[in-house]
Write an enzyme that holds these catalytic residues in place. Structure first.
Site, mmCIF file in Angstrom:
data_model
loop_
_atom_site.group_PDB
_atom_site.id
_atom_site.type_symbol
_atom_site.label_atom_id
_atom_site.label_comp_id
_atom_site.label_asym_id
_atom_site.label_seq_id
_atom_site.Cartn_x
_atom_site.Cartn_y
_atom_site.Cartn_z
ATOM 1 C CE1 TYR A 236 -3.710 2.533 0.786
ATOM 2 C CE2 TYR A 236 -2.228 3.314 2.518
ATOM 3 C CZ TYR A 236 -3.361 3.475 1.737
ATOM 4 O OH TYR A 236 -4.140 4.598 1.886
ATOM 5 C CE LYS B 116 -3.349 5.272 -1.543
ATOM 6 N NZ LYS B 116 -4.401 5.885 -2.377
ATOM 7 C CB THR C 28 -12.652 5.083 5.732
ATOM 8 O OG1 THR C 28 -11.353 4.510 5.771
ATOM 9 C CG2 THR C 28 -12.562 6.591 5.826
#
Ligand SMILES: NC(=O)c1ccc[n+]([C@@H]2O[C@H](COP(=O)([O-])OP(=O)(O)OC[C@H]3O[C@@H](n4cnc5c(N)ncnc54)[C@H](OP(=O)(O)O)[C@@H]3O)[C@@H](O)[C@H]2O)c1
Length: 304
Positions: free
Chosen positions: A181, A185, A217
């Protein structure tokens, strides 16, 4: 169908069925934009449309949706066709959709890069390229890429720190879900900086931002159980945690604030311009990663 007044602006937000994208769509709608959201699951997307309409009181048909799965380049191409069929201009493209995966996986399109990099970087790069004619035609327009401060190699953050290894794009040398991840990014920032250079003078601005740490989230839905448990039960109480409400104020700010007109090639954090990691300014390395994405997506004309 509502007639588009010349003053109406149009925003396309990817991954607006949940989390930050969903709430950002509401903010843009309330601010008077025509909003097109994307979702990868039809039922969930229609549910999001209802949710947005109810909470904003939208009765003017200012909200549309298209289906988009960034894990499939066929889906990306189809989504662009569906967007063009709406015959709308495009003033703001928010490349918001993002993912993590539980295990090292691949998309149907390629084994060259593992799935997190494919979904967070390759898919959005193709989507953006295919929408560029529309963005140029609608200029002044803006592209906002959602990245994360986790792209910085911070030893305090759990997991392997960001270390973008061009010989490990498929994760075969080492892979761990946050490592993939973080690297993805960083690639998003390279995409931003390189594209902004290419688009100088076109009226299309390209910037990226970190929304902050928003544990409310669903981003960790595919993370290992322990990570989900800790994030859900403890992380929200941290001082550094940001609410969805606050984070999505920034989504609207970056897409609509007139003071940012013409500002391009920047990284924003906490509502203001910031510096990204040292590696993110290594554009020669970024170009190599860009070229891999072009090979996968069949974008030979945009290679360096
Ligand atoms: N939350 C944070 O702390 C944080 C921090 C920094 C950056 N970010 C970034 O902020 C963005 C939004 O994340 P979030 O926290 O709102 O996460 P979220 O609640 O998981 O929302 C992510 C959205 O992306 C969509 N998505 C996932 N995989 C997709 C795919 N293959 N194709 C198309 N859409 C896909 C999801 O769709 P479904 O509903 O179908 O799953 C969902 O709508 C991401 O880019 C994330 O990396 C978040």
């Amino acid at each position: 169908m509502a007639i588009l007044s010349p003053s109406k602006k149009v925003v396309l937000i990817t991954g607006a069925t949940d989390g930050l994208g969903l709430e950002a769509a509401k903010k843009y709608l309330k601010a008077g934009f025509i909003v097109v959201i994307t979702g990868r699951n039809k039922q969930k997307t229609q549910k999001a449309v209802k949710n947005i309409k109810v909470s904003t009181g939208d009765t003017d048909d200012e909200l549309r949706y298209i289906l988009l799965d960034l894990a499939s380049l066929t889906s990306v191409r189809r989504a662009v066709q569906d967007f063009l069929t709406l015959s709308l201009p495009l003033h703001v493209l928010v490349n918001n959709a993002g993912t993590t995966t539980k295990t090292r996986e691949f998309t149907e399109d390629t084994q060259l890069v593992e799935k997190t990099l494919a979904v967070n970087f390759v898919g959005p790069l193709l989507l953006t390229e295919l929408l560029l004619p529309k963005l140029r035609e609608s200029a002044p327009s803006r592209i906002l890429n959602v990245t994360s401060s986790l792209h910085e190699p911070n030893p305090k953050i759990p997991g392997i720190p960001t270390n973008f290894d061009l010989d490990n794009l498929d994760g075969s040398k080492q892979w761990e879900f946050m490592y993939a991840y973080k690297n993805s990014k960083l690639a998003v920032i390279w995409h931003t900086y390189l594209l902004s250079e290419r688009l100088k003078g076109s009226g299309v601005a390209v910037n990226c931002f970190c929304p902050g740490f928003v544990p409310g989230t669903n981003l960790n839905r595919d993370a290992p159980f322990l990570t989900r448990f800790v994030v859900k039960n403890f992380m929200g109480k941290l001082k550094s945690a940001v609410t969805i409400e606050k984070a999505t104020d920034d989504y609207l700010l970056y897409g609509s604030n007139t003071e940012l007109e013409g500002v391009t090639g920047k990284y924003f954090r906490d509502g203001k311009e910031s510096s990204s990691s040292a590696d993110s300014y290594n554009l020669e390395k970024g170009k190599k990663v860009w070229n891999v994405a072009c090979d996968i997506a069949g974008l030979d004309d945009t290679k360096y």
